[in-house]
Scaffold this motif. Structure first.
Motif, short mmCIF file in Angstrom:
data_model
loop_
_atom_site.label_atom_id
_atom_site.label_comp_id
_atom_site.label_asym_id
_atom_site.label_seq_id
_atom_site.Cartn_x
_atom_site.Cartn_y
_atom_site.Cartn_z
N UNK A 11 0.80 -1.33 -0.02
CA UNK A 11 -0.04 -0.11 -0.01
C UNK A 11 0.78 1.26 -0.11
N UNK A 12 2.11 1.23 0.81
CA UNK A 12 2.99 2.31 0.73
C UNK A 12 3.49 2.62 -0.71
N UNK A 13 3.76 1.57 -1.44
CA UNK A 13 4.35 1.60 -2.55
C UNK A 13 3.25 2.30 -3.65
N UNK A 14 2.24 1.73 -3.41
CA UNK A 14 1.02 2.09 -4.21
C UNK A 14 0.70 3.67 -4.06
N UNK A 15 0.75 4.19 -2.78
CA UNK A 15 0.50 5.80 -2.43
C UNK A 15 1.61 6.56 -3.09
N UNK B 202 1.14 5.27 -7.36
CA UNK B 202 -0.33 5.70 -8.05
C UNK B 202 -1.19 6.16 -7.34
N UNK B 203 -0.98 7.35 -6.89
CA UNK B 203 -1.55 8.19 -5.70
C UNK B 203 -3.27 8.33 -6.00
N UNK B 204 -3.78 8.05 -7.23
CA UNK B 204 -5.07 8.29 -7.62
C UNK B 204 -5.90 7.05 -7.05
N UNK B 205 -5.13 5.82 -6.50
CA UNK B 205 -5.88 4.56 -6.21
C UNK B 205 -6.06 4.61 -4.76
N UNK B 206 -7.06 3.68 -4.29
CA UNK B 206 -7.17 3.41 -3.22
C UNK B 206 -6.12 2.52 -2.61
N UNK B 207 -5.06 2.80 -1.89
CA UNK B 207 -3.93 1.95 -1.49
C UNK B 207 -4.33 0.57 -1.03
N UNK B 208 -5.09 0.32 -0.21
CA UNK B 208 -5.57 -0.92 0.69
C UNK B 208 -6.39 -1.86 -0.29
N UNK B 209 -7.32 -1.31 -0.90
CA UNK B 209 -8.03 -2.04 -1.99
C UNK B 209 -6.98 -2.69 -2.96
N UNK B 210 -6.22 -1.95 -3.64
CA UNK B 210 -5.36 -2.26 -4.63
C UNK B 210 -4.32 -3.32 -3.96
N UNK B 211 -3.71 -2.90 -2.68
CA UNK B 211 -2.73 -3.95 -2.04
C UNK B 211 -3.58 -5.35 -1.82
N UNK B 212 -4.84 -5.31 -1.38
CA UNK B 212 -5.44 -6.55 -1.20
C UNK B 212 -5.69 -7.12 -2.48
N UNK B 213 -6.04 -6.50 -3.61
CA UNK B 213 -6.17 -7.30 -4.99
C UNK B 213 -5.00 -7.79 -5.44
N UNK B 214 -3.99 -6.93 -5.26
CA UNK B 214 -2.63 -7.64 -5.75
C UNK B 214 -2.29 -8.99 -4.97
#
Lengths: 188, 188
Positions: free
Chosen positions: B129-133, B136-148
């Motif tokens: 989630x920290x990398x996603x933030x 790709x700051x536009x995304x919901x980091x937790x949701x994307x991390x869970x999907x990944x």
């Protein structure tokens, strides 16, 4: 042929006992004797239907496959409907997933069992790919089906371990379906 | 303190033996006696370091966690680098995944072990989630991390069973990363 029906019924009862054991203790916990105790029949009765543990396990993989096929056949034929039918969100599908997991571990060291898993995977992939071709024709159906199967398998693990509940797992799946455009073309 | 180093070394050798057994036979196949034979030491020696199978397994989960943390720490800190470091594409990471799978099955019936899995999952999710933030700051980091994480877990299963090879699994992961916009903001 009432006798034939009795045989099938008895066979299913024995496999149901095998499932209960495998879903908690894995396939290591399965033996003709343990299954007999769990099924409430004699060991000789189990041996009458299954000559060996190996034969009993082979029959059980066929039963697992039939359950999965049955699970996805009566669904409304949408991509989302198929995927939701495969998520372990009730007691029956949870037990199926636990048994599949037990077989999965054994398949890693058993080429014949691994081949059965591959067949099952191909069947599911083709079923999903056909829905993708219908609902989102712009996408590569095989690539998207492989991605969805991986996501489904990961969400199944997360559900079994309690990382997510059914609502959260469904929301993650829906998030992906919206992203690939599935919801634009099919009813939820 | 050379004696201390020897103890740590011996402990690691014993756990390495446990891993080899668990990666092929599951945790059912693990016993103090079997581990002693595999490690080439006496059962008394194993008991000197680990009082019970339970204690040995607990130590092994800590070791598994340390391996995963080590695996993701020296990587270039990109989302893609982290994910690729977690895919079982070589012998070491394949053995780790097999052992994790063996523990996974046991965790389904062992609340303490399930809690450790949840901690590990949270650690990985927060790291992703920290990398996603950042990327790709536009995304919901937790949701994307869970999907990944779900995708990664499913691809791991597919790699272990041979449904995909390393190149195919990497291509599916990249397909997803391109779709969520990760590649636009970080070097591959």
């Amino acid at each position: 042929m009432p006798k034939r029906v009795d045989h099938d019924q008895r066979r299913r009862e024995i496999v149901a006992a095998l499932w209960r054991i495998a879903s908690t203790g894995g396939l290591e916990a399965v033996s003709l004797g343990e299954v007999a105790v769990e099924a409430g029949v004699s060991k000789g009765m189990v041996q009458h239907y299954f000559g060996s543990k190996q034969e009993m396990l082979r029959y059980a993989t066929g039963y697992l496959r039939a359950r999965v096929e049955q699970r996805i056949s009566p669904q409304p034929p949408t991509l989302r409907g198929l995927l939701l039918a495969l998520l372990p969100v009730d007691e029956d599908s949870r037990t199926e997933s636990l048994v599949a997991n037990a077989f999965f571990f054994r398949a890693l060291n058993d080429p014949a069992l691994a081949a059965r898993f591959r067949e099952g995977n191909t069947m599911l992939r083709d079923t999903l790919a056909a829905r993708i071709t219908d609902e989102i024709p712009a996408l590569d159906p095989t690539e998207e089906a492989d991605t969805l199967l991986a996501l489904l398998s990961g969400l199944t693990n997360a559900l079994l371990l309690g990382h997510h509940n059914a609502a959260a797992a469904t929301a993650l799946l829906d998030h992906h379906l919206v992203r690939i455009g599935a919801h634009r073309n099919s009813p939820p």
